[in-house]
Design a protein around this motif. Structure first.
Motif, short mmCIF file in Angstrom:
data_model
loop_
_atom_site.label_atom_id
_atom_site.label_comp_id
_atom_site.label_asym_id
_atom_site.label_seq_id
_atom_site.Cartn_x
_atom_site.Cartn_y
_atom_site.Cartn_z
N ASP A 1 -2.46 -3.15 3.56
CA ASP A 1 -1.00 -3.12 3.40
C ASP A 1 -0.45 -4.52 3.11
O ASP A 1 0.76 -4.73 3.15
N TYR A 2 -1.35 -5.47 2.78
CA TYR A 2 -0.90 -6.84 2.59
C TYR A 2 -0.14 -7.03 1.29
O TYR A 2 0.52 -8.04 1.10
N GLU A 3 -0.20 -6.07 0.37
CA GLU A 3 0.55 -6.20 -0.87
C GLU A 3 1.76 -5.28 -0.91
O GLU A 3 2.71 -5.52 -1.64
N LYS A 4 1.73 -4.20 -0.12
CA LYS A 4 2.81 -3.23 -0.19
C LYS A 4 3.05 -2.66 1.20
O LYS A 4 2.24 -1.91 1.72
N PHE A 5 4.16 -3.06 1.80
CA PHE A 5 4.51 -2.56 3.13
C PHE A 5 6.02 -2.70 3.32
O PHE A 5 6.73 -3.24 2.46
N THR A 6 6.50 -2.17 4.42
CA THR A 6 7.92 -2.32 4.73
C THR A 6 8.06 -2.62 6.21
O THR A 6 7.16 -2.31 7.01
N GLN A 7 9.16 -3.23 6.59
CA GLN A 7 9.44 -3.53 7.99
C GLN A 7 10.75 -2.88 8.40
O GLN A 7 11.78 -3.09 7.74
N ILE A 8 10.69 -2.10 9.46
CA ILE A 8 11.87 -1.41 9.96
C ILE A 8 11.96 -1.65 11.46
O ILE A 8 10.99 -1.41 12.19
N ASN A 9 13.09 -2.17 11.89
CA ASN A 9 13.31 -2.47 13.31
C ASN A 9 12.20 -3.35 13.88
O ASN A 9 11.74 -3.15 15.01
N GLY A 10 11.74 -4.32 13.07
CA GLY A 10 10.73 -5.27 13.52
C GLY A 10 9.31 -4.76 13.49
O GLY A 10 8.38 -5.49 13.85
N GLU A 11 9.10 -3.52 13.07
CA GLU A 11 7.76 -2.96 13.00
C GLU A 11 7.29 -2.88 11.56
O GLU A 11 8.07 -2.56 10.65
N ARG A 12 6.02 -3.16 11.36
CA ARG A 12 5.43 -3.19 10.02
C ARG A 12 4.79 -1.83 9.73
O ARG A 12 3.99 -1.33 10.50
N TYR A 13 5.16 -1.26 8.58
CA TYR A 13 4.62 0.03 8.16
C TYR A 13 3.92 -0.15 6.81
O TYR A 13 4.45 -0.79 5.90
N SER A 14 2.73 0.43 6.68
CA SER A 14 1.98 0.32 5.43
C SER A 14 2.54 1.28 4.39
O SER A 14 3.37 2.15 4.70
N HIS A 15 2.06 1.13 3.16
CA HIS A 15 2.48 2.04 2.08
C HIS A 15 1.74 3.37 2.15
O HIS A 15 2.02 4.28 1.35
N ILE A 16 0.81 3.50 3.09
CA ILE A 16 0.04 4.73 3.23
C ILE A 16 0.77 5.67 4.19
O ILE A 16 1.00 5.32 5.35
N ILE A 17 1.13 6.83 3.68
CA ILE A 17 1.96 7.76 4.44
C ILE A 17 1.11 8.77 5.19
O ILE A 17 0.13 9.30 4.65
#
Length: 327
Positions: A240-256
């Motif tokens: 997820d080092y190239e594509k991820f998102t952060q919501i409420n301080g938590e890191r989420y990968s692009h893999i759903i």
């Protein structure tokens, strides 16, 4: 099958004069970077081989792409909840194998995840989760059990309107396997196909040494944290080092996670070793979703499959047949 990884080390091969040389070509195929290398004595033979491998990858894309109008996959999606679609044996078999992996992973891998993928952009603009009602409306259209296969008629039927299938978690691996098969059948004695992290190798380098593969350091994607040798094998790294998102301080990968519609978290890199890139590709996605405990438990039950994971705190976790030597 035992893999030995040496952290922060380099494998240096001695230079041995040989009539064989390494010929390589990079292209953008299937929306990703493909680098294909072949070992050959004759330059013309090498160029023709590289061209054939690219042609095979383009053929696969036309078969499995859901964005190409008129592709078999597009027709399946367009007829979701309406009618079964007759497809080629090749696509039918690929979907069948994908269903088996879905069953093996309890739905952590599922090609029908495409029904929810459009809710996420992973462009840095997400600041909150999608509305739960919207998520619920999407995940009801996800499920490998909702893909009806008729082997005798060679048809595929998505049972609900709103369903979609996509091969983003298995397609590049399959394309790498097919390109390798085309080259082996042509008589190419060695090579490596790198489909943006989905790798397939056979034979050796021109000097007789093994192919040396690096795993990107997920905490700094400009560096490699580990190198290892690979022969007659496939390896896939999902990160997820190239594509991820952060919501409420938590890191989420692009893999759903197909079961929830929410991106996976907890793992930043997953590397899977297998005999086929298709299988390694699917399992890398599944393990990312399952998490390190459940994911490694699954890997340890499978013959000739290994994995190495890095969690979001930088800790390394490995399956039982991986040995790590720290220098």
């Amino acid at each position: 099958m035992k893999k030995i990884l040496v952290l922060f080390s380099f494998v240096l091969s001695s230079c041995i004069l040989s009539a064989q040389q390494l010929y390589s070509e990079s292209s953008i195929l299937m929306g990703s970077s493909f680098n294909i290398s072949v070992v050959a004595e004759d330059e013309e033979f090498a160029k023709e081989s590289l061209a054939l491998a690219k042609e095979e990858i383009v053929r696969i894309e036309k078969l499995i792409s859901s964005w190409i109008q008129g592709s078999e996959t597009s027709k399946i999606n367009q007829n979701a909840g309406v009618a079964a679609v007759k497809v080629s044996k090749e696509l039918f078999d690929l979907i069948y194998r994908a269903q088996q992996i879905s069953k093996l992973t309890s739905g952590a891998f599922d090609i029908s995840f495409a029904a929810v993928g459009k809710l996420w952009e992973f462009d840095g603009r997400e600041s909150q989760m999608p509305d739960q009602e919207i998520l619920n409306a999407s995940i009801v259209n996800i499920g490998h059990h909702l893909i009806e296969l008729n082997e005798e008629a060679s048809t595929v039927f998505l049972l609900k309107k709103g369903m979609r299938i996509g091969f983003g978690a298995i397609g590049k691996g399959y394309a790498a396997d097919r390109a390798k098969q085309v080259l082996v059948e042509r008589g190419v004695v060695g090579g490596i196909i790198n489909a943006s992290g989905d790798m397939n190798t056979w034979g050796t380098k021109p000097d007789g040494s093994s192919w040396t593969i690096g795993i990107v350091n997920p905490m700094n994607n400009k560096k490699v944290f580990s190198w290892f040798s690979l022969e007659h094998d496939a390896v896939v790294t999902s990160g997820d080092y190239e594509k991820f998102t952060q919501i409420n301080g938590e890191r989420y990968s692009h893999i759903i996670d197909p079961r929830t519609g929410i991106p996976a978290k907890g793992i930043v890199s997953c590397t899977v070793f297998a005999g086929k890139a298709e299988l390694a590709d699917a399992l890398a996605t599944a393990v990312f979703v399952m998490g390190k405990e459940a994911g490694l438990f699954l890997i340890n039950q499978l013959p000739n499959i290994e994995a190495i994971l890095i969690d979001d705190s930088g800790m390394i976790h490995r399956s039982k047949n991986i040995e790590i030597e720290e220098n």
